[in-house]
Write a protein that holds these residues in place. Structure first.
Motif, short mmCIF file in Angstrom:
data_model
loop_
_atom_site.label_atom_id
_atom_site.label_comp_id
_atom_site.label_asym_id
_atom_site.label_seq_id
_atom_site.Cartn_x
_atom_site.Cartn_y
_atom_site.Cartn_z
N TYR A 761 0.85 -1.20 0.00
CA TYR A 761 0.00 0.00 0.00
C TYR A 761 0.88 1.24 0.00
O TYR A 761 1.93 1.30 0.63
CB TYR A 761 -0.97 0.00 1.17
CG TYR A 761 -0.31 0.02 2.54
CD1 TYR A 761 -0.13 1.22 3.25
CD2 TYR A 761 0.11 -1.17 3.14
CE1 TYR A 761 0.45 1.23 4.51
CE2 TYR A 761 0.70 -1.16 4.39
CZ TYR A 761 0.88 0.04 5.07
OH TYR A 761 1.47 0.06 6.31
N THR A 763 0.35 5.42 0.30
CA THR A 763 -0.62 6.44 0.66
C THR A 763 -0.19 7.81 0.16
O THR A 763 0.93 8.26 0.43
CB THR A 763 -0.81 6.49 2.18
OG1 THR A 763 -1.22 5.20 2.64
CG2 THR A 763 -1.87 7.51 2.55
N THR A 768 -5.26 6.05 -1.32
CA THR A 768 -4.28 4.97 -1.08
C THR A 768 -4.31 4.01 -2.25
O THR A 768 -5.39 3.60 -2.70
CB THR A 768 -4.60 4.21 0.21
OG1 THR A 768 -4.52 5.11 1.32
CG2 THR A 768 -3.61 3.06 0.41
N LYS A 786 -8.67 7.60 0.97
CA LYS A 786 -7.78 7.58 2.12
C LYS A 786 -8.59 7.41 3.39
O LYS A 786 -9.58 8.11 3.61
CB LYS A 786 -6.96 8.86 2.17
CG LYS A 786 -5.90 8.88 3.26
CD LYS A 786 -5.08 10.16 3.20
CE LYS A 786 -4.02 10.19 4.28
NZ LYS A 786 -3.21 11.41 4.23
N ASP A 788 -8.42 5.29 7.64
CA ASP A 788 -7.56 4.78 8.69
C ASP A 788 -6.80 3.55 8.16
O ASP A 788 -7.39 2.61 7.67
CB ASP A 788 -8.40 4.39 9.91
CG ASP A 788 -7.52 3.91 11.05
OD1 ASP A 788 -7.26 2.69 11.07
OD2 ASP A 788 -7.08 4.73 11.86
N GLU A 789 -5.47 3.62 8.26
CA GLU A 789 -4.63 2.59 7.68
C GLU A 789 -4.93 1.21 8.24
O GLU A 789 -5.06 0.23 7.51
CB GLU A 789 -3.16 2.94 7.92
CG GLU A 789 -2.16 1.94 7.36
CD GLU A 789 -0.73 2.36 7.64
OE1 GLU A 789 -0.05 1.62 8.37
OE2 GLU A 789 -0.30 3.41 7.13
N GLN A 790 -5.07 1.11 9.57
CA GLN A 790 -5.29 -0.19 10.20
C GLN A 790 -6.62 -0.81 9.78
O GLN A 790 -6.69 -2.00 9.49
CB GLN A 790 -5.24 -0.04 11.72
CG GLN A 790 -3.86 0.21 12.28
CD GLN A 790 -2.94 -0.98 12.08
OE1 GLN A 790 -3.31 -2.12 12.37
NE2 GLN A 790 -1.75 -0.73 11.55
N LEU A 792 -8.23 -0.16 6.97
CA LEU A 792 -8.13 -0.51 5.55
C LEU A 792 -7.43 -1.86 5.38
O LEU A 792 -7.91 -2.73 4.64
CB LEU A 792 -7.35 0.58 4.80
CG LEU A 792 -7.00 0.26 3.34
CD1 LEU A 792 -8.25 0.15 2.50
CD2 LEU A 792 -6.07 1.32 2.77
N LEU A 793 -6.31 -2.03 6.07
CA LEU A 793 -5.57 -3.29 5.95
C LEU A 793 -6.34 -4.44 6.58
O LEU A 793 -6.28 -5.58 6.08
CB LEU A 793 -4.21 -3.15 6.62
CG LEU A 793 -3.28 -2.08 6.01
CD1 LEU A 793 -1.94 -2.08 6.74
CD2 LEU A 793 -3.07 -2.32 4.52
N GLN A 827 4.58 -1.73 3.22
CA GLN A 827 4.31 -0.32 2.98
C GLN A 827 5.32 0.22 1.97
O GLN A 827 6.51 -0.07 2.05
CB GLN A 827 4.40 0.49 4.27
CG GLN A 827 4.03 1.96 4.08
CD GLN A 827 4.07 2.75 5.38
OE1 GLN A 827 4.62 2.29 6.38
NE2 GLN A 827 3.45 3.92 5.38
N ARG A 841 5.43 -4.84 6.95
CA ARG A 841 4.64 -4.44 8.12
C ARG A 841 3.97 -5.68 8.71
O ARG A 841 3.64 -6.62 8.00
CB ARG A 841 3.56 -3.41 7.73
CG ARG A 841 4.15 -2.08 7.29
CD ARG A 841 4.68 -1.32 8.51
NE ARG A 841 5.18 0.00 8.14
CZ ARG A 841 6.45 0.32 8.09
NH1 ARG A 841 7.38 -0.62 8.35
NH2 ARG A 841 6.84 1.53 7.78
#
Length: 949
Positions: A761, A763, A768, A786, A788-790, A792-793, A827, A841
């Protein structure tokens, strides 16, 4: 007047002694002739040879130890041998000792030695016949002694080859390597005939064959038994190699096959033997061997050393055969071969007053042939022949070799049934003839197979002119031929490409260090500096003295490249061409394949020079970017053959036509070697892809079965579609170092692994980019809002883990590995210099709240347009049969109603269940991800429409 012996009613002891004396006299004269051919410092070898095997003396050449087998029956060194030994070692003294056992039965010199065909510098083949009861360690010592004598002979510039022989094994058909030129095929009958015809007894036992009358040849074994039984002959006085019984067709064909194979590279040395074999074939299986005719003359008392000369016997047989067939042109070729073999220059007067038997014999023969002095001068000046004469002679030799191959094939067909003829050998020989003699476009033919010593020219002229077809080509002339003289002169070589002409010159050694090459016209696309650089490169690539013929076994496999050189833009400056076309060439983009702001390729032409494992040298010419890729695929096909374990040869590139020539050559050279390396792989896995950028397009190179090909991709969007296509098996994609430098894909595919699912990913400020590479190397790309990263993953993790779990449940053989394998997360970051790098990650570990609503798809197929399906949102089911095209609006409305303040953030599919054919593993991860992407796209479009109302 002949002194014939009547043997019709049997031969008594007196007659046998007479016959024996005649043979011994002939052999002594042959040894005398052998010594006469040697230089003064070499002549002692003939005398010393038996002595070195008769005793083990530490001061004599070849000494191994005192226990080495030694002692020759019925031998006592004469004064000349003792004098020769004394010259080597002053301390040498000979003491005659009684021996209980003589372990060496005989020493014989073989082949052309002592004949009219024995030229200065010819080697000596020597048979050392030993007691058959020798133990293996004793044989090893004897071979070591022979090897040391060979090394000593080298010190006096004499090439000697010893063959340690067990006569009993030979008679039973068991042969070791009996000739340094042997084909490896056991040919005892033909070898025995050559031995009886050419062998010269240096010391030891005489052949029992001498005492078998010509009329008793068919009863050889019983006649020998009679001689032994009546005690006319003591077995310990002779060696019984056996008689010349019927010759198997396979052995006969093998001998002819080997002679023809050698004749391709040294025709003058072998055409006479080929013609002799051809004459034998006409009378097969009732062959009248030359040695038998020679024996009949000796028995008849016709002892003329010249007429009994092994090569004269051969010539007489060939002459008789061709005369009877009225093939006078072939007879003339046979006479030239015989004349060249003897190395007698009869047009030049000999300064010596001493009578020379070889010269006198050749003068008699030449007179009988009707050769005049003018013709002799032409032959004696062979090393001064020009190319036209050499090429004419080569064509004559090629016709003869081709004719011999046809006869050989006819013989094989006639006697194939019930014989040991190997059709594979004949096929390989056909390939050898084809590769060596066939002329075709782009192939560099070898015009001088031993005809002259060299063809170096002092001056050559190269003309660049139009052909009758209004195309430009290169014309090569001998000497300094200007534009006015060119139409009245005949070029020796013509080609569209300059590299083919220059390679032909270098391959055939026309270009010496002092050769002056003049270019015409003055306005020539090639500068003198570029021409000299090209010639220097070719000299380095193909040194004149380096010419190795491949062993015939190599022809059993498809031809592979053993070297590859690329000559780029010969006579063409791409920068000048772009400037004339008005294209902007000033830019920081300096990749020669996609140069400047216009992304133009600097490859105008490419001439590919390849040598193959079949001994061929090939030049193929291509134009532009597609030509470059055609050349590359051709290189891959010739270097990466299935089943070949050889390391692919490195390609070299050369470009001298512009100021950027060096960088162009370096770029192309790196491309060829990088692509080859990527397909070869560390494990030989060639099921791969290679992506590069040239001009303004992308190109993918791939392998399909045994063929390499490429196809263009016109845009970035199309490239993502191509890379995202599902694959049945893993194919590693390598990205060219100078391609996709403004995207992270090069790093993504560099990190890609077979069987792994990897999520990357990147961003930006507003969105993203998701890149997922599945287990087979297919690429999934999705640009999402875009967030929250957590979370999304976590969405992606839940979906991919669900696929893995479902696969394991539905699999016929559940794998614990599928449960263990976790999705890899990376990442993507970008440095200030614009370079991408990736960092692994850990998978998301947060828990979703209890209020989080799962969204599942249940379907029989991936095609949602023609099959009913369910979307399960929490506890609520939405059926496509009930809602039809409005199902996405219905689901989106339901989800909005459950969100606080009806927030319109993206909807993600968290799981699916495909019930049809999924258990068999039909669907790849990339196919399921694409389904997820399409479904989410429809839901989120419906979501946005609802949010705007």
């Amino acid at each position: 007047m002949s002194d014939a012996i009547s043997y019709k009613n049997g031969i008594g002891r007196k007659e046998l002694k007479t016959i024996l004396r005649r043979f011994q006299s002939i052999h002594r004269e042959r040894l005398r002739r052998i010594a006469g051919e040697l230089r003064p410092n070499q002549r002692g070898v003939i005398d010393l040879l038996p002595l070195m095997f008769h005793i083990n003396h530490p001061t004599l050449p070849g000494f191994v130890n005192s226990k080495t087998p030694a002692g020759i029956a019925d031998y006592s060194p004469g004064q000349s041998a003792l004098n020769a030994a004394g010259k080597i070692s002053r301390s040498f003294s000979y003491k005659k000792r009684a021996r209980r056992r003589f372990q060496i039965h005989g020493i014989y010199l073989m082949g052309s030695t002592g004949s009219i065909a024995h030229a200065s510098g010819s080697d000596l083949d020597i048979w050392v016949c030993h007691d058959s009861s020798l133990k293996s360690e004793e044989l090893e010592q004897l071979r070591e002694k022979a090897s040391r004598i060979e090394q000593w002979a080298e010190e006096i510039s004499l090439e000697v080859h010893f063959f340690v022989m067990d006569v009993d094994a030979f008679r039973k058909g068991r042969l070791d390597s009996l000739s340094h030129e042997s084909s490896g095929t056991a040919q005892p009958h033909l070898l025995l005939e050559e031995f009886y015809r050419t062998g010269a007894l240096a010391a030891g036992r005489y052949p029992a064959w001498w005492l078998v009358p010509p009329e008793e040849e068919a009863n050889y074994s019983s006649y020998i038994e009679m001689l032994f039984h009546k005690r006319f002959v003591d077995p310990i006085d002779c060696i019984d190699f056996g008689g010349l019984s019927s010759l198997p067709a396979g052995e006969f064909l093998g001998a002819a096959h080997w002679q023809l194979y050698k004749g391709i590279d040294s025709p003058y040395k072998t055409i006479l033997k080929l013609l002799l074999t051809e004459s034998y074939a006409q009378s097969y299986p009732d062959i009248n061997w030359l040695c038998q005719g020679a024996k009949a003359s000796i028995y008849a008392g016709d002892i003329d050393m010249n007429e009994l000369d092994p090569y004269v016997l051969m010539y007489r047989q060939v002459e008789k055969y061709l005369t009877e067939r009225d093939e006078l042109q072939r007879l003339e070729l046979a006479r030239r071969c015989f004349y060249f073999k003897t190395e007698q220059n009869l047009s030049k007067k000999h300064s010596s007053t001493q009578k020379l038997w070889k010269r006198e014999l050749m003068e008699e023969l030449v007179a009988s042939w009707g050769w005049h002095s003018t013709y002799l001068k032409k032959l004696d000046g062979r090393n001064s022949w020009k190319i036209d004469q050499v090429m004419e002679e080569r064509n004559t030799l090629v016709r003869e070799l081709t004719h011999s191959y046809r006869l050989l094939t006819d013989f094989a067909k006639a006697y194939a049934a019930g014989s040991t003829i190997d059709p594979r050998e004949l096929s390989l020989l056909g390939r050898k003839l084809y590769t060596a003699l066939e002329r075709r476009p782009g192939k560099i033919d070898h015009i001088n197979p031993g005809i002259v010593k060299n063809l170096v020219e002092h001056r050559l002229s190269l003309h660049y002119a139009r052909t009758r077809g209004n195309n430009h080509a290169w014309f090569l002339f001998l000497g300094n031929v200007d534009e006015k003289s060119a139409p009245m002169s005949r070029p020796v070589k013509t080609s569209q490409g300059l590299i083919e002409v220059l390679t032909w010159c270098q391959h055939n050694q026309l270009l010496g260090k002092g050769t002056v090459v003049t270019l015409y016209p003055k306005k020539n696309p090639i500068s003198t500096a570029e021409l000299q650089s090209l010639i220097a490169s070719l000299r380095e690539l193909h040194p004149a003295a380096k010419h190795h013929e491949p062993p015939i076994e190599q022809l059993a496999s498809p031809p592979r490249a053993t070297s590859c050189a690329l000559f780029i833009n010969t006579g063409s400056d791409p920068l000048s061409r772009l400037a004339k076309a008005g294209k902007q060439i000033t830019s920081n983009r300096d990749d020669p394949l996609s140069f400047g702001s216009a992304h133009s390729s600097l490859i105008d032409s490419i001439e590919q020079l390849t040598t193959t494992s079949w001994g061929e040298t090939l030049v193929v010419r291509h134009w532009g970017t597609t030509g470059l890729l055609d050349s590359l695929c051709h290189y891959l096909r010739l270097t990466l053959l299935e089943g070949e374990g050889n390391t692919p040869p490195s390609a070299t590139a050369h470009c001298f036509s512009s100021v950027r020539g060096g960088s162009i050559a370096k770029r192309v050279e790196s491309l060829f070697n990088d692509v080859c390396h990527s397909f070869a792989g560390t494990n030989g896995d060639r099921e791969a892809l290679y992506l590069l950028q040239a001009d303004n397009d992308y190109y993918l190179i791939q392998q399909q079965k045994e063929l390499f090909s490429f196809f263009p991709v016109k845009s970035w969007g199309e490239l993502l579609e191509v890379l995202g296509e599902p694959q049945e098996y893993y194919r590693k994609l390598t990205v060219d170092p100078l391609a996709l430098f403004d995207t992270p894909l090069a790093k993504v595919f560099e990190n890609d692994q077979s069987g792994a699912i990897q999520l990357y990913y990147y961003t930006n400020k507003n969105h993203t980019d998701l890149y997922i590479v599945d287990e087979n190397g297919s690429l999934f790309h999705q640009q999402v809002q875009k967030s929250d990263e957590q979370y999304l993953l976590l969405q992606q993790q839940r979906f991919l883990n669900g696929i893995q779990l479902l696969r394991n449940i539905r699999s016929e053989a559940p794998s614990f590995r599928l449960l263990q394998d976790s999705i890899e997360f990376y990442q993507i970051n970008r440095s200030r210099k614009g370079e991408y790098h990736i960092e692994q990650r850990t998978p998301p570990t947060i828990r979703l709240p209890s209020s989080y609503m799962e969204l599942h798809l249940v379907s029989d197929t991936l095609d949602l347009n023609f099959s009913p399906y369910l979307l399960v949102c929490g506890d609520q089911e939405f059926n496509s049969l009930e809602h039809g095209d409005h199902i996405y609006t219905a689901v989106a409305e339901y989800i909005l109603s459950k969100r606080a303040n009806r927030e319109a953030y993206p909807i993600y599919l968290t799981g699916l269940e495909i019930t049809g054919a999924f258990a068999a593993g039909k669907w790849s991860t990339i196919a399921l991800l694409n389904l997820k992407k399409r479904l989410e796209g429809r839901l989120n479009r419906a979501l946005q429409q609802l949010a705007q109302t």
